[in-house]
Design a protein around this motif. Sequence first.
Motif, PDB file in Angstrom:
ATOM      1  N   CYS A  18      12.393  -2.235  36.617  1.00  0.00           N
ATOM      2  CA  CYS A  18      11.883  -1.048  35.913  1.00  0.00           C
ATOM      3  C   CYS A  18      11.844  -1.280  34.406  1.00  0.00           C
ATOM      4  CB  CYS A  18      12.759   0.163  36.236  1.00  0.00           C
ATOM      5  SG  CYS A  18      12.568   0.794  37.916  1.00  0.00           S
ATOM      6  N   ALA A  19      12.926  -1.853  33.877  1.00  0.00           N
ATOM      7  CA  ALA A  19      12.983  -2.128  32.436  1.00  0.00           C
ATOM      8  C   ALA A  19      11.911  -3.138  32.034  1.00  0.00           C
ATOM      9  CB  ALA A  19      14.368  -2.632  32.055  1.00  0.00           C
ATOM     10  N   GLU A  22       8.467  -1.430  32.039  1.00  0.00           N
ATOM     11  CA  GLU A  22       8.323  -0.513  30.900  1.00  0.00           C
ATOM     12  C   GLU A  22       7.968  -1.239  29.607  1.00  0.00           C
ATOM     13  OE1 GLU A  22      11.512   2.170  30.226  1.00  0.00           O
ATOM     14  OE2 GLU A  22      11.314   3.151  32.163  1.00  0.00           O
ATOM     15  N   ARG A  23       8.370  -2.486  29.488  1.00  0.00           N
ATOM     16  CA  ARG A  23       8.078  -3.243  28.272  1.00  0.00           C
ATOM     17  C   ARG A  23       6.577  -3.390  28.033  1.00  0.00           C
ATOM     18  NH1 ARG A  23      11.795  -6.019  25.584  1.00  0.00           N
ATOM     19  NH2 ARG A  23      10.284  -7.586  24.921  1.00  0.00           N
ATOM     20  N   ILE A  25       4.290  -1.042  28.828  1.00  0.00           N
ATOM     21  CA  ILE A  25       3.660   0.278  28.815  1.00  0.00           C
ATOM     22  C   ILE A  25       3.645   0.838  27.395  1.00  0.00           C
ATOM     23  CG2 ILE A  25       3.898   2.673  29.608  1.00  0.00           C
ATOM     24  CD1 ILE A  25       5.193   1.584  32.149  1.00  0.00           C
ATOM     25  N   ARG A 265      15.192  -0.314  26.612  1.00  0.00           N
ATOM     26  CA  ARG A 265      15.072   1.062  27.098  1.00  0.00           C
ATOM     27  C   ARG A 265      14.893   1.072  28.608  1.00  0.00           C
ATOM     28  NH1 ARG A 265      11.027   4.053  24.091  1.00  0.00           N
ATOM     29  NH2 ARG A 265      11.798   2.998  22.265  1.00  0.00           N
ATOM     30  N   LEU A 266      15.245   2.199  29.219  1.00  0.00           N
ATOM     31  CA  LEU A 266      15.126   2.336  30.673  1.00  0.00           C
ATOM     32  C   LEU A 266      14.753   3.778  31.001  1.00  0.00           C
ATOM     33  CD1 LEU A 266      15.475   0.887  33.420  1.00  0.00           C
ATOM     34  CD2 LEU A 266      17.871   1.657  33.393  1.00  0.00           C
ATOM     35  N   PHE A 267      13.753   3.943  31.881  1.00  0.00           N
ATOM     36  CA  PHE A 267      13.202   5.258  32.199  1.00  0.00           C
ATOM     37  C   PHE A 267      12.778   5.972  30.912  1.00  0.00           C
ATOM     38  CE2 PHE A 267      16.793   4.734  35.396  1.00  0.00           C
ATOM     39  CZ  PHE A 267      15.992   4.051  36.302  1.00  0.00           C
ATOM     40  N   ASN A 268      12.245   5.194  29.996  1.00  0.00           N
ATOM     41  CA  ASN A 268      12.005   5.674  28.634  1.00  0.00           C
ATOM     42  C   ASN A 268      10.914   4.808  28.011  1.00  0.00           C
ATOM     43  OD1 ASN A 268      12.397   6.846  26.080  1.00  0.00           O
ATOM     44  ND2 ASN A 268      14.084   5.460  25.585  1.00  0.00           N
ATOM     45  N   PRO A 269       9.682   4.881  28.536  1.00  0.00           N
ATOM     46  CA  PRO A 269       8.631   3.952  28.098  1.00  0.00           C
ATOM     47  C   PRO A 269       8.324   4.063  26.607  1.00  0.00           C
ATOM     48  CG  PRO A 269       7.968   5.151  30.076  1.00  0.00           C
ATOM     49  CD  PRO A 269       9.212   5.813  29.568  1.00  0.00           C
ATOM     50  N   GLU A 271       6.344   4.695  23.257  1.00  0.00           N
ATOM     51  CA  GLU A 271       5.355   5.744  23.058  1.00  0.00           C
ATOM     52  C   GLU A 271       4.880   5.811  21.614  1.00  0.00           C
ATOM     53  OE1 GLU A 271       7.842   9.113  24.221  1.00  0.00           O
ATOM     54  OE2 GLU A 271       7.911   9.769  22.124  1.00  0.00           O
TER      55      GLU A 271
END
Length: 281
Positions: A18-19, A22-23, A25, A265-269, A271
Amino acid sequence: MIVFLYFIAAFILILFICALIERFIILTRRQKIYLDNLPLSFNGLKILQISDIHHRKFGKDQSRIIKRVKKEKPDIIVITGDLISRYMRDFSSAGRFCKSLSEISPVLFSIGNHEIDLPEKVMKTYLETLKNSGVHVLFNSEYTMQKDSDILKFVGAALDISVYHDGNFKYDNLDTYSLEKLENDIGVRSGCTVLLVHNPLVFETLALWNADLILSGHVHGGVIRLPFIGGLLSPERKLFPVYTRGLYKLNSSQLYVSAGLGKLRLFNPPEINLITLLSNR
C-alpha cells in the motif's frame, strides 16, 4: 503460532505494498472555502496549494505535478514550505519546477522549517534561485492582488526555528508563538487576508491575528491516517496532532492544512490542493 506469524507477515506485506503504491499517486484535493470579508471581485478565485515536497520526485523537475497544476488553471499558486529538505544543496531542479509553475500563474512561497535549517549562505542561494525562477518569496512580507478597487492580501510568516525544534533537534521544550511576535514580524492584519504559515500547530495564536484564511502544511497528514481517527503522528513526534489535513475553524479564522506530497506515508496519498474562495455576502 505458525499461522499467527504468517498472518503478521502477510499484514506487513500488505502495508508495504500500500505504501509503495501510494508513492506513485498524486491526488487533487478540492475545497470550497467561504469568507465573510472576501471582496466580490475575488469570488471564485482558485488557489492551488503545494506543500512539503522535500526530496520526492514526481517526474523530471516534478513534471507530473506541473501537468496536474496546468489542468486546474489556478488564479494563483502558493507553496507553503519545505519545497526541499535541509540537507539538499543543489536547487537547480527546484528552480526549473518553480519556473514552470510561474508560467502558469503567479507563485507565492512561504518558508518552512527545512528551509530555515539551511546554513545562511545556502539559504541565500536557495532564495535567489526561487526569485530568479519568478517566485514571490514571502518572508514576513505580503503580496497584493487587486481587481478594480478590491484588494486581497497574501502574507507569508516565517516562524522561528525554535518553534519546530531546539538546537539538538529535540522536541521536548519548544518555544511558544505569541500574537505579539506575529505582529512584530508581519504587522497588524488589515483587509481580507490569506496568511501562509508552514506550521498549523500554532493555529490558536494565528487565529488571534484574525486572518480570514490560513494555509499550512508541515504535518504530512499525520504520516499514517487511521479510519475515524485521522493522522497518527506529527513531525514533532507527537501522537494524534490536532491539525493534520483539511479545514478547521477557530473564532473568525479558518485554517486549511495540506497533507503535502513528500515523506513516508500510509493511507495518506500525496496531494495538491485546489481551494476555491467564495464570498459569504
